[in-house]
Design a protein around this motif. Structure first.
Motif, PDB file in Angstrom:
ATOM      1  N   GLY A  26       0.791  -1.224   0.000  1.00 41.44           N
ATOM      2  CA  GLY A  26       0.000   0.000   0.000  1.00 41.44           C
ATOM      3  C   GLY A  26       0.821   1.270   0.000  1.00 41.44           C
ATOM      4  N   ASP A  27       1.889   1.323   0.805  1.00 43.10           N
ATOM      5  CA  ASP A  27       2.708   2.532   0.878  1.00 43.10           C
ATOM      6  C   ASP A  27       3.412   2.819  -0.451  1.00 43.10           C
ATOM      7  OD1 ASP A  27       1.953   2.865   3.511  1.00 43.10           O
ATOM      8  OD2 ASP A  27       3.749   1.869   4.317  1.00 43.10           O
ATOM      9  N   VAL A  28       3.900   1.764  -1.076  1.00 47.47           N
ATOM     10  CA  VAL A  28       4.570   1.934  -2.370  1.00 47.47           C
ATOM     11  C   VAL A  28       3.582   2.433  -3.412  1.00 47.47           C
ATOM     12  CG1 VAL A  28       5.768   0.708  -4.231  1.00 47.47           C
ATOM     13  CG2 VAL A  28       6.304   0.177  -1.850  1.00 47.47           C
ATOM     14  N   PHE A  29       2.393   1.834  -3.459  1.00 42.56           N
ATOM     15  CA  PHE A  29       1.404   2.254  -4.440  1.00 42.56           C
ATOM     16  C   PHE A  29       0.877   3.662  -4.156  1.00 42.56           C
ATOM     17  CE2 PHE A  29       1.564  -2.078  -5.769  1.00 42.56           C
ATOM     18  CZ  PHE A  29       1.224  -2.033  -7.110  1.00 42.56           C
ATOM     19  N   ARG A  30       0.772   4.036  -2.897  1.00 40.39           N
ATOM     20  CA  ARG A  30       0.363   5.406  -2.564  1.00 40.39           C
ATOM     21  C   ARG A  30       1.388   6.391  -3.123  1.00 40.39           C
ATOM     22  NH1 ARG A  30      -3.469   7.352   0.290  1.00 40.39           N
ATOM     23  NH2 ARG A  30      -3.917   5.418   1.373  1.00 40.39           N
ATOM     24  N   ALA A  31       2.675   6.078  -2.968  1.00 41.59           N
ATOM     25  CA  ALA A  31       3.732   6.948  -3.505  1.00 41.59           C
ATOM     26  C   ALA A  31       3.669   6.999  -5.034  1.00 41.59           C
ATOM     27  CB  ALA A  31       5.097   6.458  -3.040  1.00 41.59           C
ATOM     28  N   ILE A  32       3.421   5.846  -5.652  1.00 44.28           N
ATOM     29  CA  ILE A  32       3.302   5.809  -7.114  1.00 44.28           C
ATOM     30  C   ILE A  32       2.136   6.675  -7.567  1.00 44.28           C
ATOM     31  CG2 ILE A  32       2.696   4.325  -9.082  1.00 44.28           C
ATOM     32  CD1 ILE A  32       4.267   2.063  -7.649  1.00 44.28           C
ATOM     33  N   TYR A  33       0.991   6.525  -6.936  1.00 44.56           N
ATOM     34  CA  TYR A  33      -0.190   7.300  -7.310  1.00 44.56           C
ATOM     35  C   TYR A  33       0.041   8.794  -7.101  1.00 44.56           C
ATOM     36  CZ  TYR A  33      -2.792   2.878  -7.496  1.00 44.56           C
ATOM     37  OH  TYR A  33      -3.228   1.613  -7.801  1.00 44.56           O
ATOM     38  N   GLU A  34       0.706   9.150  -6.007  1.00 43.51           N
ATOM     39  CA  GLU A  34       0.978  10.573  -5.754  1.00 43.51           C
ATOM     40  C   GLU A  34       1.844  11.166  -6.864  1.00 43.51           C
ATOM     41  OE1 GLU A  34       2.652  10.561  -1.827  1.00 43.51           O
ATOM     42  OE2 GLU A  34       0.677  10.472  -0.861  1.00 43.51           O
ATOM     43  N   GLN A  35       2.882  10.443  -7.279  1.00 49.27           N
ATOM     44  CA  GLN A  35       3.736  10.919  -8.364  1.00 49.27           C
ATOM     45  C   GLN A  35       2.975  10.965  -9.691  1.00 49.27           C
ATOM     46  OE1 GLN A  35       6.966  12.091  -8.253  1.00 49.27           O
ATOM     47  NE2 GLN A  35       6.476  12.098  -6.067  1.00 49.27           N
ATOM     48  N   PRO A  90      -6.954  16.643 -18.085  1.00 52.63           N
ATOM     49  CA  PRO A  90      -6.015  16.071 -17.117  1.00 52.63           C
ATOM     50  C   PRO A  90      -6.057  16.788 -15.766  1.00 52.63           C
ATOM     51  CG  PRO A  90      -4.821  17.152 -18.908  1.00 52.63           C
ATOM     52  CD  PRO A  90      -6.271  17.151 -19.266  1.00 52.63           C
ATOM     53  N   GLN A  91      -6.407  18.058 -15.768  1.00 52.31           N
ATOM     54  CA  GLN A  91      -6.495  18.788 -14.498  1.00 52.31           C
ATOM     55  C   GLN A  91      -7.632  18.246 -13.631  1.00 52.31           C
ATOM     56  OE1 GLN A  91      -7.184  19.975 -17.496  1.00 52.31           O
ATOM     57  NE2 GLN A  91      -9.094  21.143 -17.434  1.00 52.31           N
ATOM     58  N   LEU A  92      -8.720  17.807 -14.242  1.00 48.37           N
ATOM     59  CA  LEU A  92      -9.811  17.190 -13.494  1.00 48.37           C
ATOM     60  C   LEU A  92      -9.358  15.850 -12.923  1.00 48.37           C
ATOM     61  CD1 LEU A  92     -12.784  17.169 -12.598  1.00 48.37           C
ATOM     62  CD2 LEU A  92     -13.327  16.059 -14.765  1.00 48.37           C
ATOM     63  N   ALA A  93      -8.600  15.094 -13.714  1.00 47.85           N
ATOM     64  CA  ALA A  93      -8.065  13.823 -13.228  1.00 47.85           C
ATOM     65  C   ALA A  93      -7.123  14.056 -12.054  1.00 47.85           C
ATOM     66  CB  ALA A  93      -7.348  13.091 -14.361  1.00 47.85           C
ATOM     67  N   GLN A  94      -6.377  15.169 -12.068  1.00 50.58           N
ATOM     68  CA  GLN A  94      -5.500  15.499 -10.939  1.00 50.58           C
ATOM     69  C   GLN A  94      -6.320  15.788  -9.682  1.00 50.58           C
ATOM     70  OE1 GLN A  94      -3.205  18.712 -12.786  1.00 50.58           O
ATOM     71  NE2 GLN A  94      -1.350  17.483 -12.410  1.00 50.58           N
ATOM     72  N   ILE A  95      -7.412  16.511  -9.828  1.00 53.64           N
ATOM     73  CA  ILE A  95      -8.253  16.849  -8.673  1.00 53.64           C
ATOM     74  C   ILE A  95      -8.883  15.591  -8.090  1.00 53.64           C
ATOM     75  CG2 ILE A  95     -10.369  18.051  -7.970  1.00 53.64           C
ATOM     76  CD1 ILE A  95      -9.619  20.197 -10.125  1.00 53.64           C
ATOM     77  N   PRO A 104      -8.181   7.822   3.435  1.00 54.71           N
ATOM     78  CA  PRO A 104      -7.302   6.784   3.999  1.00 54.71           C
ATOM     79  C   PRO A 104      -7.619   5.352   3.571  1.00 54.71           C
ATOM     80  CG  PRO A 104      -8.628   7.818   5.733  1.00 54.71           C
ATOM     81  CD  PRO A 104      -8.892   8.553   4.460  1.00 54.71           C
ATOM     82  N   TYR A 105      -8.878   4.999   3.369  1.00 55.07           N
ATOM     83  CA  TYR A 105      -9.213   3.602   3.074  1.00 55.07           C
ATOM     84  C   TYR A 105      -9.385   3.313   1.592  1.00 55.07           C
ATOM     85  CZ  TYR A 105      -9.798   3.228   8.058  1.00 55.07           C
ATOM     86  OH  TYR A 105      -9.556   3.233   9.397  1.00 55.07           O
ATOM     87  N   THR A 106      -9.052   4.278   0.760  1.00 53.99           N
ATOM     88  CA  THR A 106      -9.251   4.094  -0.677  1.00 53.99           C
ATOM     89  C   THR A 106      -8.388   2.972  -1.243  1.00 53.99           C
ATOM     90  OG1 THR A 106      -9.803   6.403  -0.937  1.00 53.99           O
ATOM     91  CG2 THR A 106      -9.167   5.234  -2.916  1.00 53.99           C
ATOM     92  N   LEU A 107      -7.121   2.948  -0.892  1.00 52.34           N
ATOM     93  CA  LEU A 107      -6.238   1.928  -1.461  1.00 52.34           C
ATOM     94  C   LEU A 107      -6.623   0.509  -1.048  1.00 52.34           C
ATOM     95  CD1 LEU A 107      -2.681   3.525  -1.545  1.00 52.34           C
ATOM     96  CD2 LEU A 107      -4.183   2.952  -3.436  1.00 52.34           C
ATOM     97  N   PRO A 108      -6.842   0.229   0.236  1.00 49.90           N
ATOM     98  CA  PRO A 108      -7.242  -1.147   0.569  1.00 49.90           C
ATOM     99  C   PRO A 108      -8.566  -1.562  -0.073  1.00 49.90           C
ATOM    100  CG  PRO A 108      -6.641   0.055   2.555  1.00 49.90           C
ATOM    101  CD  PRO A 108      -6.623   1.030   1.435  1.00 49.90           C
ATOM    102  N   VAL A 109      -9.534  -0.663  -0.089  1.00 49.50           N
ATOM    103  CA  VAL A 109     -10.835  -0.988  -0.690  1.00 49.50           C
ATOM    104  C   VAL A 109     -10.690  -1.205  -2.193  1.00 49.50           C
ATOM    105  CG1 VAL A 109     -13.143  -0.070  -1.193  1.00 49.50           C
ATOM    106  CG2 VAL A 109     -12.190   0.137   1.109  1.00 49.50           C
ATOM    107  N   SER A 110      -9.932  -0.327  -2.851  1.00 49.69           N
ATOM    108  CA  SER A 110      -9.748  -0.499  -4.291  1.00 49.69           C
ATOM    109  C   SER A 110      -8.933  -1.758  -4.590  1.00 49.69           C
ATOM    110  CB  SER A 110      -9.095   0.733  -4.917  1.00 49.69           C
ATOM    111  OG  SER A 110      -7.787   0.909  -4.431  1.00 49.69           O
TER     112      SER A 110
END
Length: 157
Positions: A26-35, A90-95, A104-110
């Motif tokens: 989860g932490d690695v994927f959170r960092a990937i998604y943030e970038q 793309p700006q909407l996708a960024q938002i 907080p629970y988005t990654l585990p649920v997804s």
């Protein structure tokens, strides 16, 4: 049905792998998604990749039926919509992406949802769901030319 099975076999396993990856890292994927979300170039590029793949799925498999095959169709249409959204806005996708990452629970649920969808598609693709129909077809094979000739000779005697 063959096209549905092929696409389920093609889409299912990568979804399982992605979902399990998100769950266990989860932490690695959170960092990937943030970038990913902060880069308009990556958002646009992903849209340019996802859009033709979604169009290909929809062109090959636009079935709106009341069984598991509709999952493949919906998946294709979601890819088309997601690809267009990333390329056009793309700006909407960024938002939206930023809001998703902040929850907080988005990654585990997804991760669970993606893995479950992958499992369903993999099962439908690799399980022999029309086994009873195939077994019925093999019970009474059509007679060959030799069989018919032998039957005629016996009947003529």
């Amino acid at each position: 049905m063959q096209r549905s099975i092929y696409l389920a076999r093609l889409i299912g396993p990568p979804l399982v792998a992605a979902g399990v990856g998100v769950l266990f890292n989860g932490d690695v994927f959170r960092a990937i998604y943030e970038q990913f979300v902060i880069s308009p170039a990556l958002l646009y590029l992903s849209g340019a990749i996802v859009l033709p793949v979604g169009i290909a799925i929809v062109l090959a498999h636009n079935l709106w039926v009341k069984d598991w095959r509709v999952i493949v169709t919906v998946f294709g249409w979601l890819m088309v919509i997601g690809g267009v959204a990333r390329m056009v806005a793309p700006q909407l996708a960024q938002i939206v992406g930023g809001a998703v990452i902040d929850t907080p629970y988005t990654l585990p649920v997804s991760g669970v949802a993606i893995a479950a969808l992958g499992c369903v598609l993999s099962y439908c693709g690799y399980a022999d769901l029309d086994k009873p129909a195939a077994a019925a077809e093999t019970k009474s094979p059509k007679p060959t030319g030799q069989t018919r000739s032998a039957t005629r000779r016996r009947n003529n005697k």
